[in-house]
Structures are given as structure tokens and as C-alpha cells.
Design an enzyme around this catalytic site. Structure first.
Site, PDB file in Angstrom:
ATOM      1  N   CYS A  88     -10.540   4.400   0.463  1.00  0.00           N
ATOM      2  CA  CYS A  88      -9.084   4.396   0.656  1.00  0.00           C
ATOM      3  C   CYS A  88      -8.795   3.479   1.827  1.00  0.00           C
ATOM      4  O   CYS A  88      -9.484   3.544   2.855  1.00  0.00           O
ATOM      5  CB  CYS A  88      -8.575   5.813   0.944  1.00  0.00           C
ATOM      6  SG  CYS A  88      -6.826   5.890   1.422  1.00  0.00           S
ATOM      7  N   GLU A 102      -0.699   8.903   8.537  1.00  0.00           N
ATOM      8  CA  GLU A 102       0.699   8.464   8.483  1.00  0.00           C
ATOM      9  C   GLU A 102       1.522   9.093   9.613  1.00  0.00           C
ATOM     10  O   GLU A 102       2.512   8.517  10.058  1.00  0.00           O
ATOM     11  CB  GLU A 102       1.320   8.841   7.130  1.00  0.00           C
ATOM     12  CG  GLU A 102       0.784   8.052   5.948  1.00  0.00           C
ATOM     13  CD  GLU A 102       1.349   6.642   5.854  1.00  0.00           C
ATOM     14  OE1 GLU A 102       2.469   6.409   6.337  1.00  0.00           O
ATOM     15  OE2 GLU A 102       0.654   5.769   5.305  1.00  0.00           O
ATOM     16  N   ASP A 149       0.852  -1.182   0.000  1.00  0.00           N
ATOM     17  CA  ASP A 149       0.000   0.000   0.000  1.00  0.00           C
ATOM     18  C   ASP A 149       0.886   1.230   0.000  1.00  0.00           C
ATOM     19  O   ASP A 149       2.080   1.158   0.311  1.00  0.00           O
ATOM     20  CB  ASP A 149      -0.914   0.006   1.240  1.00  0.00           C
ATOM     21  CG  ASP A 149      -1.793   1.259   1.309  1.00  0.00           C
ATOM     22  OD1 ASP A 149      -2.349   1.633   0.266  1.00  0.00           O
ATOM     23  OD2 ASP A 149      -1.901   1.861   2.388  1.00  0.00           O
ATOM     24  N   SER A 150       0.285   2.356  -0.314  1.00  0.00           N
ATOM     25  CA  SER A 150       1.006   3.630  -0.282  1.00  0.00           C
ATOM     26  C   SER A 150       1.128   4.108   1.156  1.00  0.00           C
ATOM     27  O   SER A 150       0.771   5.241   1.481  1.00  0.00           O
ATOM     28  CB  SER A 150       0.240   4.672  -1.102  1.00  0.00           C
ATOM     29  OG  SER A 150      -1.040   4.878  -0.526  1.00  0.00           O
ATOM     30  N   HIS A 188      -6.604   3.544   3.977  1.00  0.00           N
ATOM     31  CA  HIS A 188      -6.236   4.261   5.205  1.00  0.00           C
ATOM     32  C   HIS A 188      -7.465   4.597   6.064  1.00  0.00           C
ATOM     33  O   HIS A 188      -7.381   4.677   7.285  1.00  0.00           O
ATOM     34  CB  HIS A 188      -5.524   5.583   4.882  1.00  0.00           C
ATOM     35  CG  HIS A 188      -4.074   5.462   4.526  1.00  0.00           C
ATOM     36  ND1 HIS A 188      -3.647   4.977   3.308  1.00  0.00           N
ATOM     37  CD2 HIS A 188      -2.952   5.775   5.220  1.00  0.00           C
ATOM     38  CE1 HIS A 188      -2.324   5.011   3.273  1.00  0.00           C
ATOM     39  NE2 HIS A 188      -1.874   5.490   4.424  1.00  0.00           N
ATOM     40  N   CYS A 225      -4.573  -0.913  -1.885  1.00  0.00           N
ATOM     41  CA  CYS A 225      -4.634   0.532  -2.109  1.00  0.00           C
ATOM     42  C   CYS A 225      -5.641   0.779  -3.219  1.00  0.00           C
ATOM     43  O   CYS A 225      -5.480   0.243  -4.328  1.00  0.00           O
ATOM     44  CB  CYS A 225      -3.254   1.041  -2.515  1.00  0.00           C
ATOM     45  SG  CYS A 225      -3.190   2.778  -3.021  1.00  0.00           S
ATOM     46  N   ASN A 226      -6.666   1.569  -2.950  1.00  0.00           N
ATOM     47  CA  ASN A 226      -7.679   1.850  -3.960  1.00  0.00           C
ATOM     48  C   ASN A 226      -7.098   2.551  -5.183  1.00  0.00           C
ATOM     49  O   ASN A 226      -7.407   2.206  -6.329  1.00  0.00           O
ATOM     50  CB  ASN A 226      -8.783   2.732  -3.362  1.00  0.00           C
ATOM     51  CG  ASN A 226      -9.578   2.026  -2.296  1.00  0.00           C
ATOM     52  OD1 ASN A 226      -9.144   1.896  -1.157  1.00  0.00           O
ATOM     53  ND2 ASN A 226     -10.761   1.551  -2.646  1.00  0.00           N
TER      54      ASN A 226
END
Length: 263
Positions: free
Chosen positions: A184, A152, A11-12, A186, A74-75
Site C-alpha cells: 500500500c 491520514e 491515490d486514495s 501509505h 494506489c495498490n
């Protein structure tokens, strides 16, 4: 491919931990390797080609670590790069996209909200899925700009996060949505904060459980399900500060090993 080889997840950043959590819950015998590309987060602000290049980098690292299947947690990466990845590599890929379909089919108010990144909301895959299921339904889309950096930075419960969520969600509440789709990986970490703002009357949907079930189905189909019952090994790597990743993972798995990796 050996069935005891790990499931690769990337994922990012740390958002995909919401997907990884569902994977280890639904597939307790599986070994996993997770890449948090926090150095390049968020992907949602990048061009399609940049996103593809980052996904290739992550994929090749996971293949070097002998992963038998790769979950693109990750979308934005899914909607922009998964077709390229599937055409380029032989390993199976599992993607993640906003759960528009269940929200559109179940809404009673005929209004749903979608909170996602710019990269997801502007992608062809998102538009084709949305068009297919949302005819006659009011859809309020909001780019969650600023949410990923706060997550993050381990500021999930901060005043800044509360203020930003209120700004993003109030236009949806004014339109009387009864379903909120989190687009997302996250964003599931924000569900407690979101519920404080929208109340219990709005159903919040994310894609974690669906991704875990699809991963299991593809492993079964390819005879790659790990039937060994020895203790599973979980290795998680970040190319940025590992503090937030460590904080999130310790509440999910005590045995997971977390380390910095320059990739």
C-alpha cells in the site's frame, strides 16, 4: 500532447506522496498534479465497482488539467481498476502493485511477509502475481486494517500505531520472514516504526522507485519527457483536511502548492 504538460498522480489519500516523492526525485524537470482522495479513503474496503468509479472520477479531473500521463499511486486502485482505465482512456497509465517478485527471488529463509489492504490481497492481479513467483515459499499475508486511517489522521508515531503494527507483524516474525513487502502506498511512511519492531535483519520493499523508473521509460517511449529546465510546478490537492498532506510535503518540496479541492 505537450511534453511540458504535468504528470498526474492520484491515490486514495496521502499515501501516494511516497510515490510522488520518487517521481520528482527521478524526474526533476517534470511538472506534477497530485490528487489525494482522502474523503474516500481507504479504497481497500470498497467493492471493485466503487473503486473503478472513484478512479474514473480522479482520472477525468486530471485529464481536465491536461495531464500527459497518469500514475495510479494506489495498490488497490491498480489491482482493481487499471485494466478498465487503460481500455477507456488514451493517456498512458502507470500502476503500482506489491513488489512480490524481488522478495520471492531474494529470500533466504523461504518466508516473506506481505502487508496490504484487503482490496489488494483479494484482487485477481495480486493472486496471479503471487502464484507466479511464490511457489515453494511461505507467504504470510496481513490486511493492514486501521493503518490508513491513522496515517491520514497524522498519527504515524502514535501509541495506537505501534500497537497495531506489533499485532500485524508478530505473526510474520514467528514464521521467520526475511523480506517484508509493503503493498500500500501509505505504508512507506511507517518504515521507521516497522524497523523498530522487526529489526535490521528484515529487508523492507516498497514500489516507489520502480514506479518512477517505469514512468520515465514510458515518457521517453512516447516522446513526452520534459526537457525544459525551468523550475518545475507541483500542485497537490486534497478533498479533506490538508494538514497531514501539508506536513508530509513540506519535508519533500518547499515550492509545492497545496490546496483543498472538492472533487
Amino acid at each position: 500532447m505537450i511534453s511540458s504538460n504535468p504528470i498526474g498522480v492520484f491515490d486514495s489519500g496521502i499515501g501516494g506522496i511516497s510515490i510522488w516523492k520518487e517521481l520528482i526525485n527521478h524526474l526533476p524537470n517534470e511538472n506534477t498534479i497530485y490528487l489525494a482522495d482522502s474523503k474516500n479513503a481507504p479504497y481497500g474496503d470498497r467493492s471493485k465497482q466503487e473503486i473503478i468509479d472513484l478512479c474514473v472520477k480522479n482520472t477525468e479531473l486530471l485529464l481536465k488539467k491536461n495531464c500527459k500521463i497518469i500514475v495510479v499511486a494506489c495498490n488497490t486502485a491498480t489491482t482493481n481498476a487499471i485494466d478498465f482505465l487503460r481500455a477507456t482512456y488514451k493517456v498512458p497509465f502507470i500502476g503500482i502493485e506489491p513488489a512480490i517478485k524481488p522478495a520471492a527471488l531474494q529470500t533466504k529463509s523461504n518466508a516473506i511477509g506481505i502487508l496490504a489492504t484487503k482490496g489488494t490481497l483479494t484482487s485477481e492481479l495480486f493472486h496471479s502475481t503471487s502464484k507466479k513467483f511464490t511457489a515453494g515459499i511461505t507467504v504470510i499475508e496481513k490486511v493492514g486494517e486501521g493503518l490508513v486511517p491513522l496515517i491520514e489522521s497524522d498519527k504515524i508515531e502514535s501509541i495506537e500505531m505501534e500497537q497495531l503494527l506489533k499485532k500485524l507483524l508478530h505473526p510474520m516474525l514467528e514464521k521467520k520472514i526475511d523480506y517484508l513487502v509493503l503493498g500500500c502506498s501509505h505504508y512507506p511512511f511507517l518504515i521507521p516504526q516497522i524497523k523498530k519492531i522487526v529489526g535490521e535483519g528484515i529487508k523492507i520493499i516498497d514500489s516507489g522507485e520502480a514506479v518512477a523508473k517505469q514512468t520515465k521509460a514510458i515518457l521517453l517511449k512516447n516522446n513526452l519527457l520534459n526537457t525544459c529546465t525551468t523550475t518545475s510546478a507541483h500542485y497537490l490537492y486534497s478533498n479533506a483536511n490538508i494538514t497531514t498532506l501539508t506536513h508530509l510535503v513540506k519535508n519533500i518540496s518547499k515550492s509545492a502548492k497545496i490546496a483543498y479541492l472538492d472533487f
